[in-house]
Design an enzyme around this catalytic site. Structure first.
Site, PDB file in Angstrom:
ATOM      1  N   ASN A  12     -15.871 -16.216  -5.832  1.00  0.00           N
ATOM      2  CA  ASN A  12     -15.340 -16.121  -4.479  1.00  0.00           C
ATOM      3  C   ASN A  12     -14.326 -17.439  -4.860  1.00  0.00           C
ATOM      4  O   ASN A  12     -14.582 -18.563  -4.807  1.00  0.00           O
ATOM      5  CB  ASN A  12     -16.140 -16.373  -3.427  1.00  0.00           C
ATOM      6  CG  ASN A  12     -15.229 -16.759  -2.133  1.00  0.00           C
ATOM      7  OD1 ASN A  12     -13.946 -16.657  -2.130  1.00  0.00           O
ATOM      8  ND2 ASN A  12     -15.819 -17.328  -1.137  1.00  0.00           N
ATOM      9  N   TRP A  13     -12.777 -16.989  -5.233  1.00  0.00           N
ATOM     10  CA  TRP A  13     -11.994 -17.686  -5.435  1.00  0.00           C
ATOM     11  C   TRP A  13     -11.403 -18.792  -4.299  1.00  0.00           C
ATOM     12  O   TRP A  13     -10.773 -19.580  -4.474  1.00  0.00           O
ATOM     13  CB  TRP A  13     -10.841 -17.339  -6.590  1.00  0.00           C
ATOM     14  CG  TRP A  13     -11.361 -16.911  -7.460  1.00  0.00           C
ATOM     15  CD1 TRP A  13     -12.388 -16.783  -7.904  1.00  0.00           C
ATOM     16  CD2 TRP A  13     -10.331 -15.926  -8.510  1.00  0.00           C
ATOM     17  NE1 TRP A  13     -12.629 -15.902  -9.283  1.00  0.00           N
ATOM     18  CE2 TRP A  13     -11.162 -15.716  -9.598  1.00  0.00           C
ATOM     19  CE3 TRP A  13      -9.033 -15.636  -8.549  1.00  0.00           C
ATOM     20  CZ2 TRP A  13     -10.658 -15.078 -10.974  1.00  0.00           C
ATOM     21  CZ3 TRP A  13      -8.450 -15.056  -9.941  1.00  0.00           C
ATOM     22  CH2 TRP A  13      -9.184 -14.533 -10.853  1.00  0.00           C
ATOM     23  N   LYS A  14     -11.640 -18.129  -3.093  1.00  0.00           N
ATOM     24  CA  LYS A  14     -11.236 -18.791  -1.822  1.00  0.00           C
ATOM     25  C   LYS A  14      -9.682 -19.037  -1.868  1.00  0.00           C
ATOM     26  O   LYS A  14      -8.901 -18.138  -2.569  1.00  0.00           O
ATOM     27  CB  LYS A  14     -11.837 -20.091  -1.563  1.00  0.00           C
ATOM     28  CG  LYS A  14     -13.513 -19.970  -1.500  1.00  0.00           C
ATOM     29  CD  LYS A  14     -14.229 -21.314  -1.018  1.00  0.00           C
ATOM     30  CE  LYS A  14     -15.565 -20.865  -1.286  1.00  0.00           C
ATOM     31  NZ  LYS A  14     -16.425 -21.971  -0.694  1.00  0.00           N
ATOM     32  N   HIS A  98     -18.039 -14.667   5.424  1.00  0.00           N
ATOM     33  CA  HIS A  98     -18.402 -15.786   5.029  1.00  0.00           C
ATOM     34  C   HIS A  98     -18.480 -17.041   6.044  1.00  0.00           C
ATOM     35  O   HIS A  98     -17.824 -17.082   6.939  1.00  0.00           O
ATOM     36  CB  HIS A  98     -17.352 -16.208   3.775  1.00  0.00           C
ATOM     37  CG  HIS A  98     -17.547 -17.209   3.097  1.00  0.00           C
ATOM     38  ND1 HIS A  98     -17.400 -18.432   3.280  1.00  0.00           N
ATOM     39  CD2 HIS A  98     -17.947 -17.281   1.540  1.00  0.00           C
ATOM     40  CE1 HIS A  98     -17.652 -19.377   2.244  1.00  0.00           C
ATOM     41  NE2 HIS A  98     -18.239 -18.494   1.237  1.00  0.00           N
ATOM     42  N   GLU A 100     -17.357 -20.006   6.041  1.00  0.00           N
ATOM     43  CA  GLU A 100     -16.060 -20.732   6.309  1.00  0.00           C
ATOM     44  C   GLU A 100     -15.305 -19.578   7.339  1.00  0.00           C
ATOM     45  O   GLU A 100     -14.615 -20.476   8.285  1.00  0.00           O
ATOM     46  CB  GLU A 100     -15.269 -20.832   5.018  1.00  0.00           C
ATOM     47  CG  GLU A 100     -15.778 -22.021   4.103  1.00  0.00           C
ATOM     48  CD  GLU A 100     -15.744 -21.794   2.782  1.00  0.00           C
ATOM     49  OE1 GLU A 100     -14.877 -20.822   2.265  1.00  0.00           O
ATOM     50  OE2 GLU A 100     -16.387 -22.310   1.971  1.00  0.00           O
ATOM     51  N   GLU A 170     -26.424 -17.363   2.082  1.00  0.00           N
ATOM     52  CA  GLU A 170     -25.514 -18.729   1.588  1.00  0.00           C
ATOM     53  C   GLU A 170     -25.910 -19.652   2.638  1.00  0.00           C
ATOM     54  O   GLU A 170     -25.389 -19.928   3.779  1.00  0.00           O
ATOM     55  CB  GLU A 170     -24.185 -18.381   1.779  1.00  0.00           C
ATOM     56  CG  GLU A 170     -23.645 -17.252   0.512  1.00  0.00           C
ATOM     57  CD  GLU A 170     -22.242 -17.634   0.215  1.00  0.00           C
ATOM     58  OE1 GLU A 170     -21.952 -17.756  -0.990  1.00  0.00           O
ATOM     59  OE2 GLU A 170     -21.405 -17.777   0.925  1.00  0.00           O
ATOM     60  N   GLY A 176     -20.642 -25.578  -1.601  1.00  0.00           N
ATOM     61  CA  GLY A 176     -19.341 -26.659  -1.869  1.00  0.00           C
ATOM     62  C   GLY A 176     -20.278 -28.250  -1.992  1.00  0.00           C
ATOM     63  O   GLY A 176     -19.216 -29.047  -1.937  1.00  0.00           O
ATOM     64  N   SER A 216     -23.523 -23.778  -4.422  1.00  0.00           N
ATOM     65  CA  SER A 216     -23.554 -24.500  -5.531  1.00  0.00           C
ATOM     66  C   SER A 216     -24.343 -23.890  -6.661  1.00  0.00           C
ATOM     67  O   SER A 216     -25.235 -24.685  -7.485  1.00  0.00           O
ATOM     68  CB  SER A 216     -24.242 -25.794  -5.252  1.00  0.00           C
ATOM     69  OG  SER A 216     -23.512 -26.460  -4.244  1.00  0.00           O
ATOM     70  N   GLY A 238     -17.027 -22.641  -6.298  1.00  0.00           N
ATOM     71  CA  GLY A 238     -16.555 -23.862  -7.159  1.00  0.00           C
ATOM     72  C   GLY A 238     -16.575 -23.393  -8.587  1.00  0.00           C
ATOM     73  O   GLY A 238     -15.489 -23.457  -9.332  1.00  0.00           O
TER      74      GLY A 238
END
Ligand code: PEP
Length: 254
Positions: A12-14, A98, A100, A170, A176, A216, A238
């Site tokens: 997931n490159w966000k 997600h 976020e 998650e 992160g 992570s 990440g």
């Protein structure tokens, strides 16, 4: 690694990578991961890079996913992107709910369920994310929260649609932050998720659903996490932004 379900390792490159940077990354992954058949490999770039990345992975073992989509098919929804628009770029998967988006865009379980149904209607496989916050874990509520997220976010799916849905556990406190849940904490929640799927759907469906872990994940912890019986892949943030770390996660998962 001999697993009941084929692992799905997803990046997931966000909100990272210009088109040029995205192409650099995906071309590097293509080179490093050529010939890998043991696990399914997925990249989820931002919308703006989908078109170019889609062309760059033609005839490769890398599949394309998006990070979000609208629950609506078309119309006056400024700034939104529909499932049909994603299909134009050969997108096969879409991350939904997600943490976020749950946190910053206030996405609810009910909205995520609508998006999951819209994804299936367009033959996209949703990756539905669930997970507890640190406060929820510390107050002993992790299973209660995750159970409610599953019930709400998967509402209305048929058994056949559920089998084509991926879940991602998650823990919000591990995203992160460099903190990974212990292998035992991960396996326990994944087993709980599968038991919940048995009660929401049935045993056969629950056995077929892939449940990824995210939070992570790194080359150093991938092998142990992926070896757990109910862990069927990883959703990587990440460490998915560099060729070396993402390809090492994939290779260490085999
Ligand atoms: C994520 O956001 O899905 C994620 C797991 O991020 P990270 O790997 O950076 O913790």
């Amino acid at each position: 690694m001999n697993k009941e379900r084929k692992l799905l390792i997803a990046g997931n490159w966000k909100m990272n990578k210009t088109v040029a940077e995205a192409l650099d990354l995906v071309q590097g992954l293509r080179r490093e991961l050529a010939g890998v058949k043991e696990v399914d490999i997925l990249v989820c770039p931002p919308f703006t890079a989908l078109s170019e990345v889609s062309r760059a992975i033609l005839d490769s073992n890398i599949r394309l996913g998006a990070q979000n989509m609208s629950e609506n098919n078309a119309g006056a929804f400024t700034g939104e992107v529909s499932a049909a628009m994603l299909r134009e770029f050969s997108v096969r998967y879409v991350i939904l709910g997600h943490s976020e988006r749950r946190q910053f865009q206030k996405e609810s379980d009910a909205l995520i369920a609508k998006k999951a149904l819209a994804a299936h209607a367009a033959s996209l496989k949703p990756i539905v994310c669930v997970g507890e916050t640190l406060a929820e874990r510390e107050s002993g509520q992790a299973e209660k929260i995750i159970g409610a997220q599953l019930k709400g976010s998967l509402a209305g799916l048929t058994k056949a649609q559920m089998e084509e849905t991926i879940l991602a556990y998650e823990p919000v406190w591990a995203i992160g932050t460099g903190k990974t849940a212990t292998t035992q904490q991960v396996q326990d929640i994944h087993a709980f998720i599968r038991r919940t799927l048995v009660s929401l759907f049935d045993e056969a469906t629950a056995r077929r659903v892939r449940v990824q872990y995210g939070g992570s994940v790194k080359p150093a912890n991938a092998r142990e996490l992926m070896s757990q019986p109910d862990v069927d892949g990883a959703l990587v943030g990440g460490a998915a932004l560099e060729v070396r770390s993402f390809s090492d996660i994939v290779k260490n998962s085999i």
